[in-house]
Enzyme design. Structure first.
Site: not given
Lengths: 143, 396
Positions: B239, B326
């Site tokens: 949908t 990081c």
């Protein structure tokens, strides 16, 4: 990834930053390729770490673990300082994200490297006392 | 404290204009577009009107060439896997891409390599731009598809897409471009630029998260993505995200309408900040200074690490992004910065700031004031910086 308040406190207001002139021991661990270098300076009086300072190139956790590690060994007997584990540093910071655990390992190693240097300067073989400090933690670096 | 959002390449604030257009489809027009009653029909009309308008804004010939998806990553995955799988039976098992694509492309390529596809990763050189002649020489009889991003998400460099499109057309090879960062900042025309497949997403251009599209030129064979319904011509069932689709259309329309003026204003702000930050010793701008998105500043400062700079900026009210990985759970520096030839230790010290129409001159001045202070503070506690300065004194 979220840092604890304690980590952020030690990152924003790091304790014992700087150098010690005529330090009794200086230890440096890590490397720039991995993105972390810790350098630790100690002053020793009567087998006691009377002063400690650090300089760190690295991420927030690297700076916070350096700061916490210096606090934990300042005023301690060398023997006690050598007993400081990375786990204790992590616990004191209320934990670290898994990917940052190696920073606490570096902090532990930086202390050991500084103590090794202290013994070496005194003409004492540090290895039986401090042990071998690995160049870089396996599995964390990709050199 | 001043609060500055400087991470618009990560995501953007939903525009109030866009939200207003979406609101009816989040409230009263809740019908399923596949249903026959009126509120279903009204939802269907909204989806099809959006498709038609988006096709026009991308220079597509037909609205039926627009397929709605959940966003850029889905579109990238579908384009590559869909085309590769559809062409495999014809003996086409080679893919050409670049070294600094988004991971939605790179990881999909790695997955296809495990299935036996061969992938060529093109160099992007020092300035972060693919050379069209490299694309041409990499094409062979077995090449199924070329995928080169329109603009890089980290360093903002704009790729020679029309030239690459022309080459692919001449060699009868499919051409996909990930235009997630470029849409709204660069004039896109899939017909004129010979693009066969194009990915984009709403949330990078002040639209909602969770809605994007894949443009698929008519006649391009693509394996279906989701089975289970007639939505999106049976190729991507489910949908429709009606409000999202309406929002995507409204956001693209707004971006197209404001493009010239907005980009001109942003370029001035970008250049001003780059000039200011380049005054910091041992700093560098990453990626071509001219052929780059008007809202992208990506710089390295030697001797410091990107995450601590990012955290310091945050403590000073500025939301930026660290190019260093990081923050993303890996310790390797950005693959993009490595691809333009930066050594690891310099690539670790990068920061990306990406602006929007909301960014003011005062914001830029504030950033230009605090970054040098932060860099100097972090360098003051960096043993690496100490080494760099020592080497300088020794004349190395």
């Amino acid at each position: 990834m979220v840092y604890s308040e304690k980590v952020m406190d030690h990152f924003a207001n790091p304790r014992n930053v700087g150098e010690i002139e005529n330090a009794d021991g200086i230890g440096e661990v890590g490397n720039s390729k991995c993105g972390d270098i810790m350098k630790m300076y100690i002053k020793v009086d009567d087998d006691t770490i009377s002063d400690v300072k650090f300089k760190t190139f690295g991420c927030g956790a690297a700076i916070a673990t350096s700061s916490m590690a210096t606090e934990l060994i300042k005023g301690k007997k060398i023997d006690d300082a050598l007993k400081l584990t990375n786990k204790a540093v992590m616990e004191a910071l209320d934990g670290l994200p898994p990917v940052k655990v190696h920073c606490s390992v570096l902090a532990e190693q930086a202390i050991k490297a500084a103590v090794s240097d202290y013994y070496q300067k005194k003409g004492i073989d540090p290895e039986p006392i401090v042990g071998i400090i690995p160049e870089c933690e396996e599995g964390h670096c990709h050199i | 404290m001043r609060q500055i959002y400087a991470d618009n390449s990560a995501t953007t604030k939903l525009s109030p204009v866009v939200l207003e257009k979406m609101m009816p489809y989040l409230t009263e027009v809740y019908g399923n577009p596949s249903s026959l009653y009126r509120i279903g029909g009204r939802a269907k009309e909204a989806v099809e009107a959006a498709r038609e308008n988006i096709a026009r804004n991308l220079g597509a010939k037909r609205p039926s060439e627009i397929y709605f998806t959940s966003g850029g990553s889905e579109s990238d995955n579908w384009a590559l896997k869909g085309a590769a799988h559809a062409l495999r039976s014809k003996g086409k098992n080679h893919i050409i891409t670049s070294k600094f694509e988004h991971h939605a492309i790179l990881h999909t390529c790695e997955a296809l390599e495990k299935e036996g596809f061969e992938v060529t990763y093109l160099d992007v050189y020092e300035n972060g731009i693919v050379h069209p002649e490299d694309v041409e020489s990499a094409i062979k009889d077995t090449t199924a598809i070329v995928s080169i991003m329109y603009a890089n998400n980290e360093i903002g460099t704009i790729q020679p897409i029309p030239e690459i499109g022309e080459i692919c057309r001449r060699h009868k090879v499919l051409f996909h471009t990930d235009a997630v960062q470029a849409a709204g900042y660069v004039k896109i025309n899939v017909e004129e630029q010979n693009i066969d497949l194009l990915s984009m997403t709403a949330h990078k251009i002040h639209g909602p998260k969770g809605c994007g599209l894949l443009y698929v030129r008519q006649g391009v064979k693509l394996e279906n993505l989701i089975e289970g319904g007639a939505q999106e011509r049976g190729r991507r069932a489910g949908t429709e995200n009606v409000a999202g689709i309406v929002g995507l259309d409204a956001a693209l329309q707004l971006a197209v309408d404001t493009m010239d003026e907005r980009c001109a204003k942003l370029s001035v702000l970008r250049d001003r900040l780059i000039d200011e930050l380049l005054k910091i010793e041992r700093s560098r701008i990453n990626g071509d200074r001219v052929k780059r998105l008007p809202n992208n500043v990506n710089m390295c400062f030697e001797g410091i690490e990107g995450e601590s700079l990012l955290l310091k900026l945050d403590l000073n009210g500025v939301s930026a992004s660290s190019g260093s990985a990081c923050t993303s759970g890996s310790l390797d520096p950005s693959h993009v910065l490595l691809s333009i030839g930066l050594p690891h230790e310099i690539a670790h010290g990068s920061t990306r700031m990406t602006f929007s129409e909301d960014t003011t001159e005062e914001d830029i001045d504030y950033i230009a004031k605090i970054v040098p202070e932060i860099v100097s503070y972090l360098r003051g506690m960096s043993p690496l910086w100490e080494k760099i300065k020592l080497e300088e004194r020794l004349g190395k």
